[in-house]
Scaffold this motif. Structure first.
Motif, short mmCIF file in Angstrom:
data_model
loop_
_atom_site.label_atom_id
_atom_site.label_comp_id
_atom_site.label_asym_id
_atom_site.label_seq_id
_atom_site.Cartn_x
_atom_site.Cartn_y
_atom_site.Cartn_z
N ASP A 98 0.94 -1.34 0.16
CA ASP A 98 0.29 0.02 -0.31
C ASP A 98 1.05 0.97 0.07
O ASP A 98 0.68 1.98 -0.85
CB ASP A 98 -0.76 -0.08 1.20
N ARG A 99 1.93 1.13 0.83
CA ARG A 99 2.93 2.51 1.26
C ARG A 99 3.75 2.46 -0.17
O ARG A 99 3.73 4.01 -0.83
CB ARG A 99 4.10 2.37 2.23
N ILE A 100 3.87 1.18 -1.05
CA ILE A 100 5.10 1.85 -2.17
C ILE A 100 3.71 2.21 -3.39
O ILE A 100 4.40 2.90 -4.08
CB ILE A 100 5.28 0.12 -2.75
N SER A 101 2.59 1.16 -2.87
CA SER A 101 1.89 2.43 -4.46
C SER A 101 1.49 3.85 -4.52
O SER A 101 1.47 4.19 -5.18
CB SER A 101 0.00 1.51 -4.42
N ASP A 102 1.48 4.00 -3.07
CA ASP A 102 1.10 5.66 -2.64
C ASP A 102 2.03 6.01 -3.31
O ASP A 102 2.56 7.80 -3.55
CB ASP A 102 0.24 5.88 -1.36
N ASN A 103 3.63 6.21 -2.22
CA ASN A 103 4.28 6.76 -2.20
C ASN A 103 5.14 6.65 -3.85
O ASN A 103 5.87 7.82 -4.14
CB ASN A 103 5.58 6.33 -1.68
N TYR A 104 5.14 5.92 -4.55
CA TYR A 104 6.51 5.59 -6.04
C TYR A 104 5.99 5.68 -6.72
O TYR A 104 5.68 5.73 -7.78
CB TYR A 104 7.30 4.36 -5.38
N LEU A 159 -6.39 -4.40 0.64
CA LEU A 159 -5.68 -2.31 0.42
C LEU A 159 -4.97 -2.20 -0.06
O LEU A 159 -4.64 -0.97 -0.85
CB LEU A 159 -5.27 -2.42 2.57
N ALA A 160 -3.73 -3.35 -0.35
CA ALA A 160 -2.94 -2.99 -1.82
C ALA A 160 -3.79 -2.93 -2.66
O ALA A 160 -3.34 -2.25 -3.69
CB ALA A 160 -1.81 -3.97 -1.37
N ASP A 161 -3.77 -3.99 -2.84
CA ASP A 161 -5.02 -3.86 -4.51
C ASP A 161 -5.86 -2.61 -4.94
O ASP A 161 -5.83 -1.63 -5.91
CB ASP A 161 -6.08 -4.68 -5.09
N CYS A 162 -6.43 -2.10 -3.65
CA CYS A 162 -7.67 -0.59 -3.57
C CYS A 162 -6.58 0.67 -3.59
O CYS A 162 -6.96 1.53 -4.38
CB CYS A 162 -7.78 -0.35 -1.86
N ALA A 163 -5.30 0.31 -3.37
CA ALA A 163 -4.25 1.49 -3.77
C ALA A 163 -3.45 1.40 -5.49
O ALA A 163 -4.14 1.91 -6.47
CB ALA A 163 -2.95 1.40 -2.56
N PHE A 164 -3.12 0.32 -5.29
CA PHE A 164 -2.67 0.12 -6.82
C PHE A 164 -4.01 0.22 -7.86
O PHE A 164 -3.79 0.91 -8.97
CB PHE A 164 -2.25 -0.77 -7.05
N GLY A 165 -5.38 0.14 -7.52
CA GLY A 165 -6.36 0.18 -9.10
C GLY A 165 -6.17 1.79 -9.19
O GLY A 165 -5.58 1.97 -10.23
N PRO A 166 -6.67 2.56 -8.73
CA PRO A 166 -6.70 3.83 -9.33
C PRO A 166 -5.10 4.74 -9.74
O PRO A 166 -5.14 5.37 -10.38
CB PRO A 166 -6.85 5.03 -8.33
N ALA A 167 -3.93 4.20 -8.24
CA ALA A 167 -2.43 4.82 -8.81
C ALA A 167 -2.13 4.65 -9.94
O ALA A 167 -1.47 5.25 -11.41
CB ALA A 167 -1.99 4.05 -7.42
N LEU A 168 -2.18 3.01 -10.64
CA LEU A 168 -2.20 2.48 -12.01
C LEU A 168 -2.20 3.11 -13.33
O LEU A 168 -2.34 3.20 -14.95
CB LEU A 168 -2.04 0.57 -11.91
N PHE A 169 -4.17 2.78 -12.77
CA PHE A 169 -4.94 3.36 -13.50
C PHE A 169 -4.65 4.98 -14.46
O PHE A 169 -4.74 5.13 -15.65
CB PHE A 169 -6.15 3.22 -13.00
N TYR A 170 -4.11 6.00 -13.63
CA TYR A 170 -4.00 7.46 -13.86
C TYR A 170 -2.53 7.51 -14.25
O TYR A 170 -1.83 7.71 -15.31
CB TYR A 170 -4.32 8.11 -12.27
N ALA A 171 -1.46 6.41 -13.70
CA ALA A 171 0.58 6.47 -14.16
C ALA A 171 0.08 6.42 -15.23
O ALA A 171 0.98 6.24 -16.11
CB ALA A 171 0.28 5.51 -13.02
#
Length: 219
Positions: A98-104, A159-171
Protein backbone atom coordinates in the motif's frame (compact mmCIF):
# COMPACT_ATOMS: atom_id res chain seq x y z
CA UNK A 1 -26.48 7.18 11.17
CA UNK A 2 -25.20 6.46 7.64
CA UNK A 3 -21.55 6.96 6.95
CA UNK A 4 -20.57 9.95 4.82
CA UNK A 5 -17.58 9.96 2.50
CA UNK A 6 -16.37 13.35 1.29
CA UNK A 7 -14.44 13.28 -1.97
CA UNK A 8 -14.68 13.51 -5.74
CA UNK A 9 -15.39 10.75 -8.24
CA UNK A 10 -12.31 11.65 -10.34
CA UNK A 11 -9.94 11.71 -7.36
CA UNK A 12 -7.50 8.80 -7.20
CA UNK A 13 -7.43 8.69 -3.40
CA UNK A 14 -11.23 8.90 -3.26
CA UNK A 15 -11.31 5.86 -5.54
CA UNK A 16 -9.09 4.00 -3.13
CA UNK A 17 -11.64 4.42 -0.34
CA UNK A 18 -14.64 3.85 -2.63
CA UNK A 19 -13.23 0.49 -3.74
CA UNK A 20 -13.29 -0.66 -0.12
CA UNK A 21 -16.93 0.42 0.26
CA UNK A 22 -17.93 -1.31 -2.96
CA UNK A 23 -16.07 -4.53 -2.17
CA UNK A 24 -18.27 -5.11 0.88
CA UNK A 25 -21.40 -3.30 -0.35
CA UNK A 26 -21.32 -0.92 2.63
CA UNK A 27 -24.07 1.73 2.84
CA UNK A 28 -22.87 5.34 2.82
CA UNK A 29 -23.68 8.79 1.51
CA UNK A 30 -21.21 10.22 -0.98
CA UNK A 31 -20.64 13.92 -0.40
CA UNK A 32 -19.27 15.15 -3.71
CA UNK A 33 -16.94 18.13 -3.44
CA UNK A 34 -16.86 20.72 -6.19
CA UNK A 35 -17.80 24.26 -7.17
CA UNK A 36 -21.44 23.25 -7.62
CA UNK A 37 -21.71 21.99 -4.00
CA UNK A 38 -20.43 24.86 -1.84
CA UNK A 39 -22.43 23.74 1.19
CA UNK A 40 -20.67 20.37 1.17
CA UNK A 41 -17.34 22.14 0.76
CA UNK A 42 -18.09 24.34 3.77
CA UNK A 43 -18.87 21.31 5.93
CA UNK A 44 -15.77 19.54 4.71
CA UNK A 45 -13.58 22.59 5.40
CA UNK A 46 -14.89 22.85 8.93
CA UNK A 47 -14.22 19.16 9.56
CA UNK A 48 -10.75 19.08 7.99
CA UNK A 49 -9.09 22.45 7.35
CA UNK A 50 -6.10 20.78 5.65
CA UNK A 51 -8.54 20.07 2.82
CA UNK A 52 -7.21 16.75 1.56
CA UNK A 53 -9.80 14.16 0.66
CA UNK A 54 -11.30 11.62 1.07
CA UNK A 55 -12.65 12.13 4.56
CA UNK A 56 -15.00 9.74 6.33
CA UNK A 57 -17.58 10.72 8.93
CA UNK A 58 -18.91 7.71 10.81
CA UNK A 59 -21.39 8.35 13.63
CA UNK A 60 -19.75 11.66 14.45
CA UNK A 61 -16.18 10.39 14.18
CA UNK A 62 -13.96 11.79 11.44
CA UNK A 63 -11.35 9.58 9.80
CA UNK A 64 -8.76 11.11 7.48
CA UNK A 65 -6.54 9.46 4.84
CA UNK A 66 -7.64 6.68 2.52
CA UNK A 67 -5.54 3.88 4.06
CA UNK A 68 -6.83 4.72 7.52
CA UNK A 69 -10.41 4.87 6.25
CA UNK A 70 -10.06 1.32 4.91
CA UNK A 71 -8.58 0.15 8.22
CA UNK A 72 -11.51 1.81 10.02
CA UNK A 73 -14.08 0.13 7.77
CA UNK A 74 -12.64 -3.29 8.44
CA UNK A 75 -12.62 -2.69 12.18
CA UNK A 76 -16.04 -1.07 12.53
CA UNK A 77 -17.94 -2.43 9.51
CA UNK A 78 -16.41 -5.80 8.66
CA UNK A 79 -17.64 -7.62 5.60
CA UNK A 80 -16.85 -10.83 3.75
CA UNK A 81 -13.90 -9.28 1.86
CA UNK A 82 -11.04 -8.86 4.35
CA UNK A 83 -8.87 -6.11 2.91
CA UNK A 84 -6.26 -6.42 5.68
CA UNK A 85 -5.46 -10.05 6.53
CA UNK A 86 -5.83 -11.24 10.10
CA UNK A 87 -2.41 -12.90 9.86
CA UNK A 88 0.09 -10.26 11.13
CA UNK A 89 2.85 -11.22 8.69
CA UNK A 90 0.48 -11.01 5.73
CA UNK A 91 -0.92 -7.73 7.04
CA UNK A 92 2.60 -6.26 7.04
CA UNK A 93 3.05 -7.26 3.40
CA UNK A 94 -0.28 -5.66 2.48
CA UNK A 95 0.57 -2.41 4.26
CA UNK A 96 4.04 -2.37 2.67
CA UNK A 97 2.60 -2.65 -0.84
CA UNK A 98 0.00 0.00 0.00
CA UNK A 99 2.77 2.43 0.89
CA UNK A 100 4.77 1.51 -2.22
CA UNK A 101 1.73 2.25 -4.37
CA UNK A 102 0.98 5.58 -2.73
CA UNK A 103 4.56 6.83 -2.51
CA UNK A 104 6.16 5.58 -5.71
CA UNK A 105 3.33 5.12 -8.22
CA UNK A 106 0.55 7.49 -7.13
CA UNK A 107 3.01 10.07 -5.79
CA UNK A 108 5.09 10.27 -8.97
CA UNK A 109 1.99 10.31 -11.17
CA UNK A 110 0.71 13.27 -9.17
CA UNK A 111 4.01 15.14 -9.60
CA UNK A 112 3.46 15.14 -13.36
CA UNK A 113 -0.19 16.14 -13.05
CA UNK A 114 0.61 18.92 -10.56
CA UNK A 115 3.19 20.34 -12.96
CA UNK A 116 0.62 20.41 -15.78
CA UNK A 117 -1.78 22.35 -13.55
CA UNK A 118 0.74 25.18 -13.02
CA UNK A 119 0.81 28.28 -15.22
CA UNK A 120 3.09 27.66 -18.21
CA UNK A 121 5.81 29.96 -16.89
CA UNK A 122 6.08 27.91 -13.68
CA UNK A 123 6.25 24.46 -15.24
CA UNK A 124 9.39 22.42 -14.68
CA UNK A 125 10.46 20.01 -17.40
CA UNK A 126 13.15 18.53 -15.16
CA UNK A 127 10.56 17.74 -12.48
CA UNK A 128 8.45 15.91 -15.06
CA UNK A 129 11.45 14.01 -16.39
CA UNK A 130 12.47 12.94 -12.89
CA UNK A 131 8.93 11.89 -11.95
CA UNK A 132 8.55 9.80 -15.10
CA UNK A 133 11.94 8.17 -14.51
CA UNK A 134 10.83 7.32 -10.97
CA UNK A 135 7.59 5.86 -12.32
CA UNK A 136 9.57 3.73 -14.76
CA UNK A 137 11.67 2.39 -11.89
CA UNK A 138 8.53 1.63 -9.89
CA UNK A 139 6.96 -0.18 -12.87
CA UNK A 140 10.02 -2.35 -13.34
CA UNK A 141 10.22 -3.24 -9.66
CA UNK A 142 6.51 -4.03 -9.57
CA UNK A 143 6.82 -6.18 -12.68
CA UNK A 144 9.26 -8.45 -10.88
CA UNK A 145 7.14 -8.48 -7.72
CA UNK A 146 3.97 -9.44 -9.62
CA UNK A 147 5.53 -12.47 -11.34
CA UNK A 148 3.31 -15.40 -10.40
CA UNK A 149 0.85 -13.22 -8.46
CA UNK A 150 -2.73 -12.23 -9.22
CA UNK A 151 -2.96 -9.59 -6.49
CA UNK A 152 -0.31 -7.40 -4.93
CA UNK A 153 0.07 -9.01 -1.51
CA UNK A 154 -0.87 -11.90 0.76
CA UNK A 155 -2.45 -13.91 -2.07
CA UNK A 156 -5.76 -12.01 -1.94
CA UNK A 157 -7.44 -8.79 -3.02
CA UNK A 158 -6.51 -6.31 -0.32
CA UNK A 159 -5.84 -2.74 0.76
CA UNK A 160 -2.80 -2.85 -1.52
CA UNK A 161 -4.99 -3.47 -4.56
CA UNK A 162 -7.36 -0.69 -3.49
CA UNK A 163 -4.28 1.53 -3.76
CA UNK A 164 -2.86 0.15 -7.01
CA UNK A 165 -6.23 0.33 -8.82
CA UNK A 166 -6.35 4.12 -9.15
CA UNK A 167 -2.55 4.50 -9.02
CA UNK A 168 -1.91 2.35 -12.09
CA UNK A 169 -5.03 3.59 -13.87
CA UNK A 170 -3.82 7.19 -13.85
CA UNK A 171 -0.07 6.50 -13.91
CA UNK A 172 -0.43 4.69 -17.23
CA UNK A 173 -2.11 7.82 -18.59
CA UNK A 174 0.84 9.92 -17.44
CA UNK A 175 3.64 7.54 -18.49
CA UNK A 176 2.74 4.35 -20.34
CA UNK A 177 3.70 1.09 -18.70
CA UNK A 178 6.56 -0.30 -20.84
CA UNK A 179 5.66 -3.21 -23.11
CA UNK A 180 8.23 -5.40 -21.42
CA UNK A 181 6.46 -4.95 -18.05
CA UNK A 182 3.84 -7.51 -19.03
CA UNK A 183 3.11 -8.49 -15.43
CA UNK A 184 2.18 -4.92 -14.54
CA UNK A 185 0.04 -4.54 -17.67
CA UNK A 186 -1.81 -7.75 -16.85
CA UNK A 187 -2.23 -6.70 -13.22
CA UNK A 188 -3.68 -3.34 -14.27
CA UNK A 189 -6.14 -5.16 -16.53
CA UNK A 190 -7.21 -7.47 -13.68
CA UNK A 191 -7.74 -4.47 -11.45
CA UNK A 192 -9.88 -2.67 -14.04
CA UNK A 193 -11.96 -5.81 -14.50
CA UNK A 194 -12.70 -6.04 -10.77
CA UNK A 195 -16.32 -4.83 -10.31
CA UNK A 196 -15.44 -2.41 -7.50
CA UNK A 197 -12.71 -0.76 -9.58
CA UNK A 198 -14.75 -0.82 -12.80
CA UNK A 199 -17.52 1.01 -10.95
CA UNK A 200 -15.10 3.78 -9.98
CA UNK A 201 -13.87 4.05 -13.58
CA UNK A 202 -17.44 4.40 -14.86
CA UNK A 203 -18.47 6.92 -12.20
CA UNK A 204 -15.46 9.07 -13.11
CA UNK A 205 -16.07 9.10 -16.87
CA UNK A 206 -18.05 12.37 -16.88
CA UNK A 207 -15.03 14.18 -15.40
CA UNK A 208 -12.31 13.10 -17.83
CA UNK A 209 -12.07 16.61 -19.24
CA UNK A 210 -10.58 17.59 -15.87
CA UNK A 211 -7.40 15.63 -16.62
CA UNK A 212 -4.89 18.38 -17.45
CA UNK A 213 -2.79 16.24 -19.81
CA UNK A 214 -5.81 15.15 -21.83
CA UNK A 215 -7.42 11.83 -20.99
CA UNK A 216 -6.43 9.19 -23.54
CA UNK A 217 -9.11 7.60 -25.69
CA UNK A 218 -8.93 4.26 -23.90
CA UNK A 219 -9.87 2.56 -20.63
Amino acid sequence: MAMELFGHAFSSYTWKALIAFYENDLPFTFQSLGPDTPEIGARFGALWPIGKFPLLVDDGRTVMESSTIIEHLQLRHPGPVRLIPDNPEQAIEVRMLDRISDNYVMGNMQRVVANALRPPERRDAVEVENAKAALETAYRWLDGWMAGRDWAAAGQFSLADCAFGPALFYADWVHRIPEECANVTAYRARLLARPSVARCVDEARPYRSFFPLGAPDRD
